[in-house]
Design an enzyme around this catalytic site. Structure first.
Site, mmCIF file in Angstrom:
data_model
loop_
_atom_site.group_PDB
_atom_site.id
_atom_site.type_symbol
_atom_site.label_atom_id
_atom_site.label_comp_id
_atom_site.label_asym_id
_atom_site.label_seq_id
_atom_site.Cartn_x
_atom_site.Cartn_y
_atom_site.Cartn_z
ATOM 1 N N CYS A 141 -12.688 18.128 9.937
ATOM 2 C CA CYS A 141 -12.227 17.248 8.878
ATOM 3 C C CYS A 141 -13.446 17.348 8.073
ATOM 4 O O CYS A 141 -13.227 16.262 6.948
ATOM 5 C CB CYS A 141 -11.781 15.925 9.260
ATOM 6 S SG CYS A 141 -12.699 15.121 10.510
ATOM 7 N N CYS A 199 0.977 -1.235 -0.160
ATOM 8 C CA CYS A 199 -0.169 0.030 0.027
ATOM 9 C C CYS A 199 0.886 1.168 -0.113
ATOM 10 O O CYS A 199 1.870 1.288 0.643
ATOM 11 C CB CYS A 199 -1.018 0.007 1.288
ATOM 12 S SG CYS A 199 -1.906 1.512 1.485
ATOM 13 N N GLU A 246 -14.935 13.985 25.998
ATOM 14 C CA GLU A 246 -14.915 12.952 24.758
ATOM 15 C C GLU A 246 -15.970 12.049 25.085
ATOM 16 O O GLU A 246 -16.209 11.581 26.276
ATOM 17 C CB GLU A 246 -13.690 12.367 24.750
ATOM 18 C CG GLU A 246 -13.294 11.182 24.116
ATOM 19 C CD GLU A 246 -13.571 11.326 22.333
ATOM 20 O OE1 GLU A 246 -13.374 12.125 21.533
ATOM 21 O OE2 GLU A 246 -14.443 10.192 22.108
HETATM 22 N N1 SAH Z 1 -9.249 15.927 19.090
HETATM 23 C C1 SAH Z 1 -8.843 14.750 18.864
HETATM 24 C C2 SAH Z 1 -9.845 13.679 18.215
HETATM 25 C C3 SAH Z 1 -10.573 14.307 17.016
HETATM 26 S S1 SAH Z 1 -11.777 13.057 16.157
HETATM 27 C C4 SAH Z 1 -7.389 14.589 18.044
HETATM 28 O O1 SAH Z 1 -7.090 15.379 17.503
HETATM 29 O O2 SAH Z 1 -6.932 13.478 18.007
HETATM 30 C C5 SAH Z 1 -13.338 13.453 16.796
HETATM 31 C C6 SAH Z 1 -13.611 12.896 18.501
HETATM 32 O O3 SAH Z 1 -14.856 13.197 18.642
HETATM 33 C C7 SAH Z 1 -13.500 11.352 18.224
HETATM 34 O O4 SAH Z 1 -12.459 11.108 19.354
HETATM 35 C C8 SAH Z 1 -15.150 11.020 18.637
HETATM 36 O O5 SAH Z 1 -14.989 9.740 19.725
HETATM 37 C C9 SAH Z 1 -15.381 12.175 19.509
HETATM 38 N N2 SAH Z 1 -16.926 12.260 19.394
HETATM 39 C C10 SAH Z 1 -17.744 11.930 18.285
HETATM 40 N N3 SAH Z 1 -18.986 12.418 18.922
HETATM 41 C C11 SAH Z 1 -18.816 12.684 20.135
HETATM 42 C C12 SAH Z 1 -19.641 13.625 20.824
HETATM 43 N N4 SAH Z 1 -20.950 13.484 20.686
HETATM 44 N N5 SAH Z 1 -19.290 13.933 22.174
HETATM 45 C C13 SAH Z 1 -18.104 14.011 22.189
HETATM 46 N N6 SAH Z 1 -16.970 13.516 21.590
HETATM 47 C C14 SAH Z 1 -17.596 12.802 20.507
#
Ligand code: SAH
Length: 470
Positions: A336, A87, A261
């Site tokens: 994203c 890959c 989270e």
């Molecule tokens: N900020 C982190 C993760 C971003 S990804 C980094 O940079 O690594 C988005 C995150 O949102 C994921 O970890 C997912 O589990 C969380 N998430 C999704 N829906 C959510 C909700 N309703 N409340 C809180 N967290 C949530």
């Protein structure tokens, strides 16, 4: 242009593979410019110097090909496995680790799991690579708990790929498209690898959430740090915090760092990461970010700076309205999903914020995704902004971690533990208590200390959830 044998067969992993990289960047720039037009002019997209082999995580699914065990990638939108030996997106070490894992599994006589018939043993391999330290963690996902010769598998695998630091068996018996199950057994090493990012160390297990492009994550987090310009003593919220990386890196120096989270494994990682990096100012909560923000707003709390990094579908009106009520001076939105970003920025700008900077970052070359960091700051006095709050009334829900601890103890030890006992043990082991929304200042009843057997059971649960060290 590098050659990819899966491309011909269409694994679908890199839809833009045939578009030259500068052209991909130009297309992404146009798209983000168009979507952000109401808010400002984005900076030039930050691309990669070498946009190949950038991924630190690889997943392959077992199949049988020409009588031999093989592993590949699901063809887009199907459950047909397309063999992909080399890959172009994952790191070379990961390609090597996957190949070694397939070879070792074949030597051990493992049969691929057949989804339609529910027969066979080995389902997937996941491999993670900590770029900064070179450590690799391999997880062999099996349909059942019994893995004959598991240690031999790990030994053979490490013969071919000696840089593999740890090997685990992950058990996933479910009829599900999720790769990993909840239960794991250690086959070699500690079950964790250590990575470094922007001067901080992070421990990763197979199930931890972690950004998959380390080079671009460094750029992204540096931009977030620069945008945030976090000052000493400030109260910082890291919403949708995953394993706590953004807050711990870009919120450095804050007086108080509060992360929220939904995924409890990620929260356990965030707590561990905070301890590992000696961030004593950090508290992490396992809750829905919208509910949690609404509760903060209902209690009249304030924050100076909010990082928000929601999933691709963006945030919710409840979250955004609560954010307006909390009225932080600065908001750093990491997105994203550019379409959902545009929608959410609309709500925030109507609520009195102004977009100051828009930085697109190419986190996922050869795919259509765009990551963006946006800095907003409050333009109007929050008191003059009309805020429509949708805060639920009624009792504030209990912190889910407590419930999980109670369930764990009940399941393993067969007795109930009161939340007051959990709080007592947390205090006992030095886990600072946050001001729980349902905390009672004055006790209604006489309080009996937690009995010793319950102390041990609760400590075991705290260890299980990664809140205290093994
Ligand atoms: N900020 C982190 C993760 C971003 S990804 C980094 O940079 O690594 C988005 C995150 O949102 C994921 O970890 C997912 O589990 C969380 N998430 C999704 N829906 C959510 C909700 N309703 N409340 C809180 N967290 C949530």
């Amino acid at each position: 242009m590098p050659h990819c044998d899966a491309k011909k067969q269409g694994c679908g992993g890199c839809p833009l593979l045939m578009t030259p990289y500068p052209e991909q960047l130009a297309q992404k720039q146009q798209r983000i410019n168009r979507l952000m037009a109401p808010f400002g002019k984005p900076r030039p997209i930050l691309g990669m110097e070498d946009p190949w082999h950038y991924r630190n995580k690889a997943i392959a699914t077992f199949t049988r090909r020409g009588g031999q065990l093989a592993a590949g990638i699901y063809q887009e939108g199907t459950h047909r496995v397309v063999p992909a030996r080399e890959c172009l997106l994952v790191s070379r070490q990961l390609n090597q680790a996957l190949e070694a894992a397939v070879w070792a599994a074949e030597k051990c006589g493992y049969q691929p799991y057949q989804e339609d018939r529910g027969r066979g043993l080995v389902r997937h391999i996941q491999a993670r690579h900590a770029f900064a330290t070179g450590q690799v963690l391999v997880s062999l996902v099996t349909a059942g708990p019994f893995l004959p010769g598991g240690r031999k598998f790990a030994r053979l695998l490490r013969q071919k790929a000696p840089f593999v630091e740890s090997v685990v068996q992950n058990i996933n018996p479910g009829h599900t498209s999720a790769v990993l199950g909840r239960q794991e057994k250690l086959l070699y090493g500690s079950g964790r690898i250590r990575d470094e990012l922007c001067g901080k160390s992070f421990l990763l297990s197979s199930r931890s959430f972690y950004q998959i492009n380390p080079a671009q994550t460094r750029q992204l987090y540096e931009l977030a740090r620069q945008a945030a310009d976090c000052k000493e003593g400030e109260t910082v919220i890291d919403a949708y915090c995953g394993a706590g990386t953004i807050g711990l890196i870009a919120g450095q120096g804050a007086g108080k760092l509060l992360g929220v989270e939904l995924n409890r494994d990620a929260v356990a990682d965030a707590i561990r990461n905070a301890r590992y990096n000696k961030a004593q100012n950090a508290r992490f909560y396992c809750a829905d970010a919208s509910d949690w923000m609404a509760e903060m707003a209902a209690r009249g709390e304030k924050a100076d700076l909010v990082f928000m990094d929601p999933p691709r579908q963006g945030s919710s009106p409840k979250f955004l309205n609560s954010l307006l009520a909390l009225a932080p001076e600065r908001v750093v939105y990491i997105s994203c999903g550019p379409e959902s970003l545009a929608r959410d920025l609309g709500i925030l700008t109507r609520g009195g914020y102004r977009v100051r900077e828009i930085w697109p970052v190419d986190m996922f070359p050869h795919t259509e995704h765009i990551e963006t960091v946006v800095l907003l700051s409050r333009e109007t006095n929050p008191l003059t902004v009309e805020v429509r709050m949708e805060v639920e009334t009624g009792e504030v829900k209990e912190h889910p971690t407590y419930k999980r601890i109670q369930e764990y103890v009940q399941e393993k030890y067969g007795f109930k533990v009161h939340t007051a006992y959990i709080a007592e043990v947390k205090r006992m082991v030095g886990l600072d208590m946050h001001k729980a929304p349902n905390a009672v200042e004055q006790r209604k009843h006489e309080y009996h200390p937690c009995p010793p057997e319950k102390v041990e059971a609760i400590k075991d649960a705290l260890r299980h959830f990664g809140l205290i060290a093994e």
